[in-house]
Design a protein around this motif. Sequence first.
Motif, PDB file in Angstrom:
ATOM      1  N   ALA A  35       0.823  -1.211   0.000  1.00 12.51           N
ATOM      2  CA  ALA A  35       0.000   0.000   0.000  1.00 12.51           C
ATOM      3  C   ALA A  35       0.854   1.256   0.000  1.00 12.51           C
ATOM      4  O   ALA A  35       0.453   2.285  -0.531  1.00 12.51           O
ATOM      5  CB  ALA A  35      -0.934   0.006   1.204  1.00 12.51           C
ATOM      6  N   GLY A  36       2.050   1.177   0.560  1.00 15.43           N
ATOM      7  CA  GLY A  36       2.955   2.328   0.605  1.00 15.43           C
ATOM      8  C   GLY A  36       3.741   2.542  -0.670  1.00 15.43           C
ATOM      9  O   GLY A  36       4.530   3.475  -0.768  1.00 15.43           O
ATOM     10  N   GLY A  37       3.574   1.683  -1.678  1.00 15.49           N
ATOM     11  CA  GLY A  37       4.311   1.812  -2.933  1.00 15.49           C
ATOM     12  C   GLY A  37       5.317   0.687  -3.084  1.00 15.49           C
ATOM     13  O   GLY A  37       5.227  -0.337  -2.420  1.00 15.49           O
ATOM     14  N   PRO A  38       6.327   0.854  -3.973  1.00 14.32           N
ATOM     15  CA  PRO A  38       7.344  -0.184  -4.153  1.00 14.32           C
ATOM     16  C   PRO A  38       8.053  -0.454  -2.829  1.00 14.32           C
ATOM     17  O   PRO A  38       8.445   0.469  -2.118  1.00 14.32           O
ATOM     18  CB  PRO A  38       8.303   0.423  -5.173  1.00 14.32           C
ATOM     19  CG  PRO A  38       7.511   1.472  -5.872  1.00 14.32           C
ATOM     20  CD  PRO A  38       6.538   1.990  -4.853  1.00 14.32           C
ATOM     21  N   ALA A  39       8.195  -1.747  -2.471  1.00  8.95           N
ATOM     22  CA  ALA A  39       8.783  -2.099  -1.178  1.00  8.95           C
ATOM     23  C   ALA A  39      10.109  -2.837  -1.314  1.00  8.95           C
ATOM     24  O   ALA A  39      11.000  -2.645  -0.492  1.00  8.95           O
ATOM     25  CB  ALA A  39       7.805  -2.953  -0.379  1.00  8.95           C
ATOM     26  N   ALA A  40      10.249  -3.685  -2.349  1.00  6.90           N
ATOM     27  CA  ALA A  40      11.483  -4.458  -2.497  1.00  6.90           C
ATOM     28  C   ALA A  40      11.515  -5.119  -3.862  1.00  6.90           C
ATOM     29  O   ALA A  40      10.489  -5.235  -4.544  1.00  6.90           O
ATOM     30  CB  ALA A  40      11.583  -5.524  -1.414  1.00  6.90           C
ATOM     31  N   TYR A  41      12.710  -5.555  -4.265  1.00  7.76           N
ATOM     32  CA  TYR A  41      12.834  -6.434  -5.418  1.00  7.76           C
ATOM     33  C   TYR A  41      14.107  -7.245  -5.314  1.00  7.76           C
ATOM     34  O   TYR A  41      15.050  -6.870  -4.622  1.00  7.76           O
ATOM     35  CB  TYR A  41      12.763  -5.667  -6.753  1.00  7.76           C
ATOM     36  CG  TYR A  41      14.005  -4.904  -7.151  1.00  7.76           C
ATOM     37  CD1 TYR A  41      15.051  -5.528  -7.819  1.00  7.76           C
ATOM     38  CD2 TYR A  41      14.117  -3.543  -6.899  1.00  7.76           C
ATOM     39  CE1 TYR A  41      16.185  -4.825  -8.202  1.00  7.76           C
ATOM     40  CE2 TYR A  41      15.233  -2.832  -7.279  1.00  7.76           C
ATOM     41  CZ  TYR A  41      16.264  -3.480  -7.934  1.00  7.76           C
ATOM     42  OH  TYR A  41      17.386  -2.785  -8.308  1.00  7.76           O
ATOM     43  N   VAL A  42      14.106  -8.389  -5.980  1.00  3.05           N
ATOM     44  CA  VAL A  42      15.294  -9.216  -6.153  1.00  3.05           C
ATOM     45  C   VAL A  42      15.383  -9.519  -7.634  1.00  3.05           C
ATOM     46  O   VAL A  42      14.384  -9.448  -8.359  1.00  3.05           O
ATOM     47  CB  VAL A  42      15.237 -10.530  -5.344  1.00  3.05           C
ATOM     48  CG1 VAL A  42      15.240 -10.245  -3.849  1.00  3.05           C
ATOM     49  CG2 VAL A  42      14.042 -11.376  -5.739  1.00  3.05           C
ATOM     50  N   GLY A  43      16.574  -9.836  -8.110  1.00  3.70           N
ATOM     51  CA  GLY A  43      16.681 -10.126  -9.520  1.00  3.70           C
ATOM     52  C   GLY A  43      18.051 -10.552  -9.950  1.00  3.70           C
ATOM     53  O   GLY A  43      19.001 -10.560  -9.163  1.00  3.70           O
ATOM     54  N   VAL A  44      18.125 -10.902 -11.226  1.00  4.63           N
ATOM     55  CA  VAL A  44      19.358 -11.305 -11.879  1.00  4.63           C
ATOM     56  C   VAL A  44      19.467 -10.503 -13.171  1.00  4.63           C
ATOM     57  O   VAL A  44      18.497 -10.392 -13.921  1.00  4.63           O
ATOM     58  CB  VAL A  44      19.352 -12.825 -12.169  1.00  4.63           C
ATOM     59  CG1 VAL A  44      20.582 -13.235 -12.948  1.00  4.63           C
ATOM     60  CG2 VAL A  44      19.242 -13.616 -10.874  1.00  4.63           C
TER      61      VAL A  44
END
Length: 132
Positions: free
Chosen positions: A55-64
């Motif tokens: 609800a607060g917007g983008p919170a996290a991401y993981v990736g390659v």
Amino acid sequence: MNAIAAGTFDIDAWDDEKPYDERGDRKLTKVRVRKTFHGDLVGTSVSDLITVETAGGPAAYVGVETVEGILHGREGSFVLQHSAGSDEGAQWLRWLIVPTSGTGELKGIRGEGRITARPDGSHEWDLDYTLD
């Protein structure tokens, strides 16, 4: 060889799929990102990310991310492992070069780096690395 590289990148494409997990105000989404790097690294990349939005917007991401280009005059490719998030407005965006992922003149590269998102939406990056 120990070195520090820095520059900027442009996001050329951000292709997100329909969220695959939605529970309340939380969404998990797969995203493919294409970038162009400028500075001590000149090249392009393709990233596959899993993003978390609340609800607060983008919170996290993981990736390659697979990077192809010329880093301080050496041509090749390597893979970055991403870890990023935010907590009450404070962001952290880190890279780790996946050991043994380097090819060409970048074979043997190891290191870590950071991404800084500027208020205008642009991005700066830096990378501390070693190369055999």
